[in-house]
Every structure is written in C-alpha cells, then in structure tokens.
Design a protein around this motif. Sequence first.
Motif, PDB file in Angstrom:
ATOM      1  N   LEU A   1       0.844  -1.196   0.000  1.00 12.57           N
ATOM      2  CA  LEU A   1       0.000   0.000   0.000  1.00 12.57           C
ATOM      3  C   LEU A   1       0.879   1.245   0.000  1.00 12.57           C
ATOM      4  O   LEU A   1       2.014   1.229   0.468  1.00 12.57           O
ATOM      5  CB  LEU A   1      -0.913   0.004   1.229  1.00 12.57           C
ATOM      6  N   PRO A   2       0.360   2.359  -0.498  1.00  3.27           N
ATOM      7  CA  PRO A   2       1.154   3.593  -0.492  1.00  3.27           C
ATOM      8  C   PRO A   2       1.216   4.216   0.893  1.00  3.27           C
ATOM      9  O   PRO A   2       0.414   3.900   1.778  1.00  3.27           O
ATOM     10  CB  PRO A   2       0.379   4.507  -1.443  1.00  3.27           C
ATOM     11  N   VAL A   3       2.171   5.107   1.074  1.00  4.24           N
ATOM     12  CA  VAL A   3       2.156   6.022   2.209  1.00  4.24           C
ATOM     13  C   VAL A   3       1.390   7.255   1.753  1.00  4.24           C
ATOM     14  O   VAL A   3       1.782   7.900   0.772  1.00  4.24           O
ATOM     15  CB  VAL A   3       3.576   6.412   2.655  1.00  4.24           C
ATOM     16  N   VAL A   4       0.290   7.556   2.412  1.00  3.07           N
ATOM     17  CA  VAL A   4      -0.508   8.720   2.043  1.00  3.07           C
ATOM     18  C   VAL A   4       0.062   9.953   2.735  1.00  3.07           C
ATOM     19  O   VAL A   4       0.267   9.966   3.954  1.00  3.07           O
ATOM     20  CB  VAL A   4      -1.988   8.527   2.413  1.00  3.07           C
ATOM     21  N   VAL A   5       0.338  10.961   1.935  1.00  6.52           N
ATOM     22  CA  VAL A   5       0.822  12.248   2.432  1.00  6.52           C
ATOM     23  C   VAL A   5      -0.303  13.255   2.242  1.00  6.52           C
ATOM     24  O   VAL A   5      -0.812  13.424   1.128  1.00  6.52           O
ATOM     25  CB  VAL A   5       2.083  12.704   1.682  1.00  6.52           C
ATOM     26  N   ILE A   6      -0.699  13.918   3.305  1.00  7.41           N
ATOM     27  CA  ILE A   6      -1.799  14.882   3.226  1.00  7.41           C
ATOM     28  C   ILE A   6      -1.200  16.277   3.083  1.00  7.41           C
ATOM     29  O   ILE A   6      -0.516  16.772   3.980  1.00  7.41           O
ATOM     30  CB  ILE A   6      -2.694  14.794   4.473  1.00  7.41           C
ATOM     31  N   GLY A   7      -1.455  16.891   1.938  1.00  6.03           N
ATOM     32  CA  GLY A   7      -0.962  18.233   1.670  1.00  6.03           C
ATOM     33  C   GLY A   7       0.165  18.259   0.669  1.00  6.03           C
ATOM     34  O   GLY A   7       1.191  17.610   0.857  1.00  6.03           O
ATOM     35  N   ALA A   8      -0.024  18.998  -0.440  1.00  7.15           N
ATOM     36  CA  ALA A   8       1.010  19.143  -1.471  1.00  7.15           C
ATOM     37  C   ALA A   8       1.679  20.503  -1.356  1.00  7.15           C
ATOM     38  O   ALA A   8       1.871  21.204  -2.340  1.00  7.15           O
ATOM     39  CB  ALA A   8       0.410  18.951  -2.860  1.00  7.15           C
ATOM     40  N   GLY A   9       2.031  20.851  -0.121  1.00  2.91           N
ATOM     41  CA  GLY A   9       2.847  22.032   0.102  1.00  2.91           C
ATOM     42  C   GLY A   9       4.312  21.648   0.094  1.00  2.91           C
ATOM     43  O   GLY A   9       4.675  20.527  -0.292  1.00  2.91           O
ATOM     44  N   PRO A  10       5.188  22.539   0.539  1.00  2.00           N
ATOM     45  CA  PRO A  10       6.625  22.248   0.504  1.00  2.00           C
ATOM     46  C   PRO A  10       7.012  20.983   1.248  1.00  2.00           C
ATOM     47  O   PRO A  10       7.790  20.167   0.739  1.00  2.00           O
ATOM     48  CB  PRO A  10       7.243  23.488   1.148  1.00  2.00           C
ATOM     49  N   VAL A  11       6.473  20.779   2.445  1.00  2.00           N
ATOM     50  CA  VAL A  11       6.870  19.620   3.244  1.00  2.00           C
ATOM     51  C   VAL A  11       6.194  18.346   2.742  1.00  2.00           C
ATOM     52  O   VAL A  11       6.822  17.280   2.700  1.00  2.00           O
ATOM     53  CB  VAL A  11       6.577  19.870   4.734  1.00  2.00           C
ATOM     54  N   GLY A  12       4.936  18.431   2.322  1.00  2.87           N
ATOM     55  CA  GLY A  12       4.264  17.257   1.794  1.00  2.87           C
ATOM     56  C   GLY A  12       4.930  16.728   0.535  1.00  2.87           C
ATOM     57  O   GLY A  12       5.139  15.517   0.374  1.00  2.87           O
ATOM     58  N   LEU A  13       5.284  17.619  -0.384  1.00  2.99           N
ATOM     59  CA  LEU A  13       5.961  17.193  -1.607  1.00  2.99           C
ATOM     60  C   LEU A  13       7.365  16.684  -1.308  1.00  2.99           C
ATOM     61  O   LEU A  13       7.844  15.731  -1.952  1.00  2.99           O
ATOM     62  CB  LEU A  13       6.010  18.338  -2.609  1.00  2.99           C
ATOM     63  N   ALA A  14       8.039  17.281  -0.332  1.00  2.00           N
ATOM     64  CA  ALA A  14       9.347  16.773   0.069  1.00  2.00           C
ATOM     65  C   ALA A  14       9.223  15.361   0.626  1.00  2.00           C
ATOM     66  O   ALA A  14      10.063  14.493   0.347  1.00  2.00           O
ATOM     67  CB  ALA A  14       9.974  17.698   1.102  1.00  2.00           C
TER      68      ALA A  14
ATOM     69  N   SER B   1      -1.851  -4.310  12.526  1.00  5.48           N
ATOM     70  CA  SER B   1      -1.892  -5.139  11.320  1.00  5.48           C
ATOM     71  C   SER B   1      -2.844  -4.616  10.257  1.00  5.48           C
ATOM     72  O   SER B   1      -2.630  -4.839   9.061  1.00  5.48           O
ATOM     73  CB  SER B   1      -2.277  -6.584  11.679  1.00  5.48           C
ATOM     74  N   GLU B   2      -3.898  -3.914  10.671  1.00  9.49           N
ATOM     75  CA  GLU B   2      -4.843  -3.349   9.703  1.00  9.49           C
ATOM     76  C   GLU B   2      -4.299  -2.032   9.152  1.00  9.49           C
ATOM     77  O   GLU B   2      -3.666  -1.261   9.880  1.00  9.49           O
ATOM     78  CB  GLU B   2      -6.200  -3.114  10.352  1.00  9.49           C
ATOM     79  N   PRO B   3      -4.533  -1.765   7.867  1.00  8.21           N
ATOM     80  CA  PRO B   3      -4.037  -0.507   7.297  1.00  8.21           C
ATOM     81  C   PRO B   3      -4.818   0.696   7.804  1.00  8.21           C
ATOM     82  O   PRO B   3      -5.952   0.573   8.278  1.00  8.21           O
ATOM     83  CB  PRO B   3      -4.239  -0.696   5.793  1.00  8.21           C
ATOM     84  N   LEU B   4      -4.188   1.828   7.700  1.00  6.85           N
ATOM     85  CA  LEU B   4      -4.894   3.080   7.931  1.00  6.85           C
ATOM     86  C   LEU B   4      -5.806   3.362   6.747  1.00  6.85           C
ATOM     87  O   LEU B   4      -5.514   2.967   5.611  1.00  6.85           O
ATOM     88  CB  LEU B   4      -3.904   4.232   8.114  1.00  6.85           C
ATOM     89  N   ILE B   5      -6.902   4.046   7.003  1.00  7.69           N
ATOM     90  CA  ILE B   5      -7.847   4.430   5.957  1.00  7.69           C
ATOM     91  C   ILE B   5      -7.974   5.947   5.947  1.00  7.69           C
ATOM     92  O   ILE B   5      -8.235   6.571   6.983  1.00  7.69           O
ATOM     93  CB  ILE B   5      -9.243   3.800   6.179  1.00  7.69           C
TER      94      ILE B   5
ATOM     95  N   ALA C   1      -6.690   3.058   1.376  1.00  9.76           N
ATOM     96  CA  ALA C   1      -5.908   2.292   2.343  1.00  9.76           C
ATOM     97  C   ALA C   1      -4.441   2.699   2.247  1.00  9.76           C
ATOM     98  O   ALA C   1      -3.903   2.906   1.156  1.00  9.76           O
ATOM     99  CB  ALA C   1      -6.063   0.799   2.088  1.00  9.76           C
ATOM    100  N   ALA C   2      -3.788   2.811   3.395  1.00  9.45           N
ATOM    101  CA  ALA C   2      -2.407   3.288   3.438  1.00  9.45           C
ATOM    102  C   ALA C   2      -1.601   2.481   4.445  1.00  9.45           C
ATOM    103  O   ALA C   2      -2.114   2.088   5.500  1.00  9.45           O
ATOM    104  CB  ALA C   2      -2.370   4.766   3.821  1.00  9.45           C
ATOM    105  N   ARG C   3      -0.328   2.263   4.123  1.00 10.86           N
ATOM    106  CA  ARG C   3       0.561   1.605   5.095  1.00 10.86           C
ATOM    107  C   ARG C   3       0.979   2.565   6.185  1.00 10.86           C
ATOM    108  O   ARG C   3       1.335   2.178   7.298  1.00 10.86           O
ATOM    109  CB  ARG C   3       1.788   1.028   4.406  1.00 10.86           C
TER     110      ARG C   3
END
Length: 447
Positions: free
Chosen positions: A7-20, A128-132, A142-144
């Motif tokens: 599963l992907p790592v979900v990043v919330i926010g496409a600002g400077p730190v999120g994109l980094a 064990s369950e993923p984050l949603i 779903a996210a790791r």
Amino acid sequence: MDDSAGLPVVVIGAGPVGLAAAAELAERGVEPLVLEAGASAGASVLQWGHVRLFSPWGWLIDPAAQRLLAPTGWVSPDPEAYPTGAEWVAGYLAPLAAALGDRVRTGARVVGVTRRGRDRVVDAGRDSEPLIVRTADGQRIAARAVIDASGTWTSPNPLGGDGLPAVGEAEVAQRVRAVIPDLTDAGQRARYAGRHVVVAGSGHSALTALAGLAALAREEPGTRISWVLRRPGFGQVFGGGEGDQLPARGALGVRASEAVDAGLVDPVFGFRTERIEQVADGTVVLISDEGRTLSGVDEVLVLTGFRPELGWLSEVRTELDPTLQAPVRLAPLIDPNVHSCGTVYPHGAAELVHPEPGFYLAGMKSYGRAPTFLARTGYEQVRSIADALIGDDEAAARVELVLNETGVCGGAGLFDADESDAATASGSGCCGPTVPDADPAGAASSS
C-alpha cells in the motif's frame, strides 16, 4: 503490518513539506500518494504569493526533491536569491509535483483518518490493519502509513484575545480578514488607502503587513495604521536586526521599527480584543476586555498566528501536548515560552511518533501553535520519517540540523508578562539592536 504491504504512504498536503515527503519516500522505493485539497500544488502558498520569503532559495529546496528534479531539465534557482511565495511555487513546487506525476492528486480534501474496521477505542488489529484515509468525495484510501503535512494556513487564529473569536467578529467578517494585503494590486490598494487599518498580531506576518501599510501611508494621505498588541511594550518584537542570521528577516523588523519611529504606525499596547461592533457610519469599534475602545476602524487585519485543524483526526490515536497541540515529544523542544533564537533542537521521527502505528504529523502542523517554523525543519522531519518507514532506524535517528537565530526573543506565553520578566526568561545575547539592513525583502512566517 502484513496487511499493509504494497500500500502507499498517504501524504496529506502538497505544500513544501508534503511534496518533500513524497520525494524522500520515492527515493527509497516507497510509493507515496499525495492528497491536496486545493486546485494545485502549493495552493496555500499561492494565497500569500506576493510575499517575499526571508529564507533564500538554497534553504527552500529539499535535497531528495532536487535529485528527483535533476533529470527533468529543471534548473535550480540562484541559491542566494529570495523568492516570493508565487515564485516558490512556479520555480520549485509546481515542477516537483509534475515530476511526481499521478502520485499527486489535487482537489482531494481529506475529511478523516482511521484504522480499517476499528475506531480509536479498539486495540485489536491496530498494528496489522491498514490506515484508511477518507476524502470529501467519499473515497476510502488504504495506506501503510500517513504523514499529515496539511499545515495550518487554513486555520488562522481569531481576533479575540482569549483564543476564541471576538464577540461580533463573524457579523463584521467583511471588515476582518486574516491576510497580508497585496498593495501592488490596484483593488487591494484602494481598499486600504486613506482608511484606518488595524493590524493585530506581533509575528512576522504582522510585521510584513505593517511595513507595506507604512509605505502606503507615505503615499496616500489619510491612511492611519493602528497596531494592536496584547503585550505591555515592544520587548523584542522587532527581532535581531543585523544579528539575525536570516538577513531578510532582520531587515523586516528594521522596516517595521522605522515605521513606528516615523509616526506612520500607532501602537496600542495591552489591548486584548473582547468584542467588535459596527457603528452607524459603517466603521467598527474594537472593545478590549478592560473596556478600552479603538474606534473609527475601517479594516482589521488579524495576523495572530495559526492553529492545527485536528477535528478530522479524531479516530486516530494522537498524543499531543495540552498547551501547544504539538506531538508530546516535540513540544518541549519548540515551546516558545522556553525556546527562541535558534535554540530549537534537531528532531525527527522519534519526536514525531504517536500511539497510532504509522501515523505522523510533519511540517507546520507538527508545531501546533508554536510559531517560527522553517521549511528546512520540515524537510529534515520527513527525511527522518522516510528512513523510519523503511526500517532504517540508524538513519532516522541521525538528525543533523542547525537552525538560524530567529531574532525573536521571548515566547508567546511571555508576551503578556512584564517586559523585564520576559527579558530575563528569554535570556540574552541573541537579539542585537535593530539596525538597517540592505536587504529590503519581506517575510512569511513559515519560510
């Protein structure tokens, strides 16, 4: 987390730190998915795009992001130049989002984060369950792991001196705005020229607005500027002048100080706004908790800082400091009652963890209500988090970051204290006298 493999790592926010964060993860072979509520990467930055940062380009580009951009033909800007917010987006954030491609989704506003099939009360399966991650349009992703780098720009502090909106603040919302006006724009210039403008706040955003309005007052007769401060005096509000290791930030304090000395800005000390009322002539009056009044006001700029939006994190187990609303391990390192002038210690994943496995706050949101966040602090945070997520604990713990002297002595909690007490508590030696600096750049509080 066996169920989360792949599963992907979900990043919330496409600002400077999120994109980094996305660039750091991608470099390590971890698939990121960035969810941005706005219409484009850097949407919040664009809202103050006319403001010039006090960090130069060399400190505004994440190393992993630079390596990702290099093969695309992107040309790194002059590391010594100071961009505006709009230039930061056009010259770096937009190309970085393009390089990340479909790993960045815009118009995806997150409304909740939880654990699959479990609310925050249930212990079983949390490891064990993923984050949603749930978005406003009903998607369940779903996210790791989840890195919340959504910032605080959309949650400005209100005018009220007690942390709540002043009584009547909503009713006069057309005159009360949390913005730094762009006085090069003819429409905005006309809004403030010849008017009585109140600026509330004592941070870099307030100083930026005051410097711009003072220039307007020199050119437009009848422009009156009142500066509302809760503190009993200026203290170290103007910063360190040439003692500031960010020269543009020091120059900003100098400009604001000169505006006061020239009589262009009228400070109003010890004023904690309790209510605001509109009167018959269309102006408003501010009333303090002691019954003092500031009348004949046409416009109010509320530049009193920001706070994190935590409502949509109610189903994940966060561990936040009760004062700052920052991660409990980070809070003592950034508490403005204790730390200022470059004394914030290096920190990374170890200080940003929560009881919820795989969940992190990063960037400005990780600071909660603490001020003076620098972009490269966030870059080091997400570098460390990315190493932690691939199990490289040694690299995650190896945090090396030297912060620049802030030039702002005395934390927010001391601003209401007696000036001599504040000076004693904040220490001495970091903030020199405010002297002219050749760099006329303005500043943004999150640069």
